[in-house]
Scaffold this motif. Structure first.
Motif, PDB file in Angstrom:
ATOM      1  N   SER A  35       0.825  -1.216   0.000  1.00 33.59           N
ATOM      2  CA  SER A  35       0.000   0.000   0.000  1.00 33.59           C
ATOM      3  C   SER A  35       0.860   1.267   0.000  1.00 33.59           C
ATOM      4  CB  SER A  35      -0.959   0.010   1.196  1.00 33.59           C
ATOM      5  OG  SER A  35      -0.257   0.171   2.418  1.00 33.59           O
ATOM      6  N   ALA A  36       2.152   1.127   0.328  1.00 35.64           N
ATOM      7  CA  ALA A  36       3.054   2.284   0.259  1.00 35.64           C
ATOM      8  C   ALA A  36       3.111   2.852  -1.153  1.00 35.64           C
ATOM      9  CB  ALA A  36       4.460   1.880   0.703  1.00 35.64           C
ATOM     10  N   PHE A  37       2.777   2.027  -2.142  1.00 37.63           N
ATOM     11  CA  PHE A  37       2.874   2.464  -3.534  1.00 37.63           C
ATOM     12  C   PHE A  37       1.550   2.966  -4.090  1.00 37.63           C
ATOM     13  CE2 PHE A  37       6.124  -0.887  -2.904  1.00 37.63           C
ATOM     14  CZ  PHE A  37       7.220  -0.039  -2.895  1.00 37.63           C
ATOM     15  N   ARG A  38       0.526   2.974  -3.266  1.00 32.08           N
ATOM     16  CA  ARG A  38      -0.730   3.606  -3.659  1.00 32.08           C
ATOM     17  C   ARG A  38      -0.578   5.120  -3.516  1.00 32.08           C
ATOM     18  NH1 ARG A  38      -5.461   0.255  -3.439  1.00 32.08           N
ATOM     19  NH2 ARG A  38      -5.007  -1.862  -2.675  1.00 32.08           N
ATOM     20  N   THR A  39      -1.417   5.853  -4.213  1.00 30.91           N
ATOM     21  CA  THR A  39      -1.384   7.311  -4.149  1.00 30.91           C
ATOM     22  C   THR A  39      -2.736   7.824  -3.674  1.00 30.91           C
ATOM     23  OG1 THR A  39       0.200   7.403  -5.958  1.00 30.91           O
ATOM     24  CG2 THR A  39      -1.003   9.427  -5.474  1.00 30.91           C
ATOM     25  N   THR A 132       5.572   1.202 -13.291  1.00 32.57           N
ATOM     26  CA  THR A 132       5.777   0.348 -12.130  1.00 32.57           C
ATOM     27  C   THR A 132       5.970   1.247 -10.900  1.00 32.57           C
ATOM     28  OG1 THR A 132       8.181   0.287 -12.190  1.00 32.57           O
ATOM     29  CG2 THR A 132       7.020  -1.258 -13.629  1.00 32.57           C
ATOM     30  N   PRO A 133       5.780   0.714  -9.701  1.00 33.01           N
ATOM     31  CA  PRO A 133       5.966   1.538  -8.505  1.00 33.01           C
ATOM     32  C   PRO A 133       7.379   2.061  -8.309  1.00 33.01           C
ATOM     33  CG  PRO A 133       4.563  -0.311  -7.997  1.00 33.01           C
ATOM     34  CD  PRO A 133       5.122  -0.562  -9.375  1.00 33.01           C
ATOM     35  N   SER A 134       8.362   1.527  -9.038  1.00 34.71           N
ATOM     36  CA  SER A 134       9.693   2.128  -8.969  1.00 34.71           C
ATOM     37  C   SER A 134       9.692   3.513  -9.598  1.00 34.71           C
ATOM     38  CB  SER A 134      10.734   1.230  -9.650  1.00 34.71           C
ATOM     39  OG  SER A 134      10.362   0.943 -10.978  1.00 34.71           O
ATOM     40  N   ALA A 135       8.563   3.861 -10.213  1.00 35.74           N
ATOM     41  CA  ALA A 135       8.342   5.219 -10.705  1.00 35.74           C
ATOM     42  C   ALA A 135       7.029   5.738 -10.126  1.00 35.74           C
ATOM     43  CB  ALA A 135       8.303   5.248 -12.225  1.00 35.74           C
ATOM     44  N   LYS A 136       6.820   5.476  -8.822  1.00 33.52           N
ATOM     45  CA  LYS A 136       5.581   5.982  -8.211  1.00 33.52           C
ATOM     46  C   LYS A 136       5.444   7.472  -8.462  1.00 33.52           C
ATOM     47  CE  LYS A 136       2.998   6.758  -3.958  1.00 33.52           C
ATOM     48  NZ  LYS A 136       2.881   6.561  -2.496  1.00 33.52           N
ATOM     49  N   TRP A 137       6.542   8.192  -8.271  1.00 27.30           N
ATOM     50  CA  TRP A 137       6.547   9.637  -8.506  1.00 27.30           C
ATOM     51  C   TRP A 137       7.505   9.954  -9.647  1.00 27.30           C
ATOM     52  CZ3 TRP A 137       2.678  11.821  -6.180  1.00 27.30           C
ATOM     53  CH2 TRP A 137       2.254  11.355  -4.920  1.00 27.30           C
ATOM     54  N   THR A 138       7.037  10.714 -10.616  1.00 25.13           N
ATOM     55  CA  THR A 138       7.880  11.127 -11.732  1.00 25.13           C
ATOM     56  C   THR A 138       7.916  12.642 -11.809  1.00 25.13           C
ATOM     57  OG1 THR A 138       7.437   9.141 -13.036  1.00 25.13           O
ATOM     58  CG2 THR A 138       8.187  11.088 -14.234  1.00 25.13           C
ATOM     59  N   PHE A 139       9.127  13.170 -11.770  1.00 19.61           N
ATOM     60  CA  PHE A 139       9.345  14.597 -11.983  1.00 19.61           C
ATOM     61  C   PHE A 139       9.805  14.734 -13.427  1.00 19.61           C
ATOM     62  CE2 PHE A 139      11.553  18.728 -11.416  1.00 19.61           C
ATOM     63  CZ  PHE A 139      10.529  19.430 -10.785  1.00 19.61           C
ATOM     64  N   ILE A 151       1.070  16.236 -22.445  1.00 18.03           N
ATOM     65  CA  ILE A 151       0.958  14.923 -21.824  1.00 18.03           C
ATOM     66  C   ILE A 151      -0.376  14.897 -21.094  1.00 18.03           C
ATOM     67  CG2 ILE A 151       2.316  15.737 -19.824  1.00 18.03           C
ATOM     68  CD1 ILE A 151       3.193  12.795 -19.420  1.00 18.03           C
ATOM     69  N   SER A 152      -1.091  13.778 -21.198  1.00 16.48           N
ATOM     70  CA  SER A 152      -2.420  13.643 -20.600  1.00 16.48           C
ATOM     71  C   SER A 152      -2.372  12.675 -19.435  1.00 16.48           C
ATOM     72  CB  SER A 152      -3.422  13.145 -21.646  1.00 16.48           C
ATOM     73  OG  SER A 152      -3.561  14.075 -22.707  1.00 16.48           O
ATOM     74  N   PHE A 153      -3.153  12.978 -18.409  1.00 15.59           N
ATOM     75  CA  PHE A 153      -3.199  12.163 -17.187  1.00 15.59           C
ATOM     76  C   PHE A 153      -4.644  11.871 -16.820  1.00 15.59           C
ATOM     77  CE2 PHE A 153       0.202  15.277 -16.860  1.00 15.59           C
ATOM     78  CZ  PHE A 153       1.310  14.501 -16.599  1.00 15.59           C
ATOM     79  N   SER A 154      -4.872  10.694 -16.269  1.00 14.40           N
ATOM     80  CA  SER A 154      -6.148  10.436 -15.614  1.00 14.40           C
ATOM     81  C   SER A 154      -6.065  10.928 -14.177  1.00 14.40           C
ATOM     82  CB  SER A 154      -6.462   8.942 -15.624  1.00 14.40           C
ATOM     83  OG  SER A 154      -5.649   8.251 -14.676  1.00 14.40           O
ATOM     84  N   PHE A 195       3.952  13.888 -11.332  1.00 11.30           N
ATOM     85  CA  PHE A 195       2.749  13.057 -11.374  1.00 11.30           C
ATOM     86  C   PHE A 195       3.051  11.708 -10.753  1.00 11.30           C
ATOM     87  CE2 PHE A 195       4.945  12.253 -15.380  1.00 11.30           C
ATOM     88  CZ  PHE A 195       4.780  10.907 -15.618  1.00 11.30           C
ATOM     89  N   SER A 196       2.007  10.926 -10.523  1.00 12.17           N
ATOM     90  CA  SER A 196       2.165   9.608  -9.921  1.00 12.17           C
ATOM     91  C   SER A 196       1.846   8.548 -10.967  1.00 12.17           C
ATOM     92  CB  SER A 196       1.245   9.455  -8.701  1.00 12.17           C
ATOM     93  OG  SER A 196       1.481   8.217  -8.063  1.00 12.17           O
ATOM     94  N   GLY A 197       2.878   8.151 -11.704  1.00 14.78           N
ATOM     95  CA  GLY A 197       2.681   7.299 -12.861  1.00 14.78           C
ATOM     96  C   GLY A 197       2.203   5.894 -12.546  1.00 14.78           C
ATOM     97  N   ALA A 198       2.377   5.416 -11.325  1.00 15.37           N
ATOM     98  CA  ALA A 198       1.891   4.089 -10.954  1.00 15.37           C
ATOM     99  C   ALA A 198       0.405   4.104 -10.637  1.00 15.37           C
ATOM    100  CB  ALA A 198       2.673   3.558  -9.753  1.00 15.37           C
ATOM    101  N   SER A 199      -0.181   5.286 -10.515  1.00 20.13           N
ATOM    102  CA  SER A 199      -1.604   5.392 -10.168  1.00 20.13           C
ATOM    103  C   SER A 199      -2.371   6.327 -11.090  1.00 20.13           C
ATOM    104  CB  SER A 199      -1.754   5.888  -8.721  1.00 20.13           C
ATOM    105  OG  SER A 199      -1.279   4.943  -7.795  1.00 20.13           O
ATOM    106  N   GLN A 200      -1.739   6.749 -12.171  1.00 19.92           N
ATOM    107  CA  GLN A 200      -2.414   7.603 -13.151  1.00 19.92           C
ATOM    108  C   GLN A 200      -2.104   7.081 -14.553  1.00 19.92           C
ATOM    109  OE1 GLN A 200      -0.645  11.432 -11.389  1.00 19.92           O
ATOM    110  NE2 GLN A 200      -2.607  12.162 -12.194  1.00 19.92           N
ATOM    111  N   TRP A 201      -3.148   6.763 -15.304  1.00 18.31           N
ATOM    112  CA  TRP A 201      -2.926   6.520 -16.719  1.00 18.31           C
ATOM    113  C   TRP A 201      -2.340   7.783 -17.309  1.00 18.31           C
ATOM    114  CZ3 TRP A 201      -3.255   1.657 -17.915  1.00 18.31           C
ATOM    115  CH2 TRP A 201      -4.190   0.824 -17.281  1.00 18.31           C
ATOM    116  N   HIS A 202      -1.350   7.654 -18.131  1.00 21.59           N
ATOM    117  CA  HIS A 202      -0.769   8.828 -18.775  1.00 21.59           C
ATOM    118  C   HIS A 202      -0.266   8.456 -20.160  1.00 21.59           C
ATOM    119  CE1 HIS A 202       2.382   6.851 -16.379  1.00 21.59           C
ATOM    120  NE2 HIS A 202       3.292   7.338 -17.211  1.00 21.59           N
ATOM    121  N   TYR A 203      -0.269   9.460 -21.032  1.00 24.76           N
ATOM    122  CA  TYR A 203       0.076   9.198 -22.432  1.00 24.76           C
ATOM    123  C   TYR A 203       0.335  10.500 -23.169  1.00 24.76           C
ATOM    124  CZ  TYR A 203      -4.882  10.418 -23.131  1.00 24.76           C
ATOM    125  OH  TYR A 203      -6.094  11.054 -23.129  1.00 24.76           O
TER     126      TYR A 203
END
Length: 256
Positions: A35-39, A132-139, A151-154, A195-203
């Protein structure tokens, strides 16, 4: 459409299934640890205008220009239309200075995981996916570009869930029928966003070329919650949870 799968998520679902079979009383412990990798679903993408001044931006461009061609990875040219360079020393040193700033933006203490330079060409595209959660947070930092490339995010999605549900959720995003709020942002050189790429669809849709030499140079700095460097790697789960059977999951040892 091909499902842009997260290999980590496949291992996560495999691990849950294995634990339910061989050590069912430990399943809640495993899920709680992950759950540490949830946002938090209240998180909003953070836009940072002018993160780099003109001098810092020029220094980075000069660093990129000096990277030898043979240091650039070619395996994503076909699918993404980009050259990449992982963990270049100058960018790794830069990432280490950003921990406090990113922690404040993320709302939790973080530590660096990895980074990479992404040099998109006129064939650039990035299909909807989760990291993957190794990229939970992306700057995500824009270094240079021919034109702004959104770039689009859910909104934040419940994660992790059943794999089939995730696939259907991905299809909905691809087909523009997603129930999630979709937001698009465009960076200018020197701007950044978290953004939080492990919990947001992005493209990113295909880069607008219009017959010109279109390009976009981006730096991605990935961070994980502080203290999770071992548990984010599936190859460590058998040892950390004392469940040897987890080591029998095919391809459990993902690249670091």
């Amino acid at each position: 459409m091909d499902w842009y799968d997260s290999i980590w998520l496949r291992r996560y679902f495999d691990a849950k299934k294995m634990i339910a079979q061989v050590a069912p009383t430990r399943l809640s412990e495993f899920e709680h640890a992950m759950s540490a990798f949830r946002t938090d679903d209240a998180f909003q993408v953070k836009y940072v205008s002018g993160f780099l001044d003109a001098k810092a931006l020029q220094d980075i461009r000069e660093t990129i220009a000096a990277i030898p061609r043979d240091a650039m990875e070619l395996h994503e040219l076909q699918k993404f239309g980009r050259l990449i360079v992982h963990d270049w020393p100058a960018f790794t040193a830069m990432q280490a200075t950003m921990v406090d700033f990113v922690s404040e933006l993320a709302g939790e203490r973080v530590e660096p995981c990895y980074n990479f330079l992404s040099l998109y060409s006129r064939r650039g595209v990035c299909e909807p996916h989760l990291d993957t959660p190794s990229a939970k947070w992306t700057f995500d930092l824009c270094v240079d570009q021919s034109d702004p490339w959104p770039i689009s995010f859910s909104s934040i999605i419940p994660w992790p869930e059943d794999r089939e549900e995730l696939i259907e959720d991905w299809r909905a995003v691809c087909e523009k029928r997603s129930p999630h709020e979709i937001r698009s942002l465009a960076l200018e050189p020197g701007d950044a966003l978290l953004f939080s790429g492990a919990s947001q669809w992005h493209y990113r849709d295909p880069i607008p070329a219009d017959g010109r030499k279109a390009f976009c140079d981006l730096l991605f700095f990935h961070f994980i919650p502080e203290g999770t460097a071992e548990i984010v790697q599936p190859r460590n789960w058998a040892r950390l949870f004392d469940i040897p059977e987890l080591d029998t999951i095919p391809n459990i040892s993902l690249p670091a």
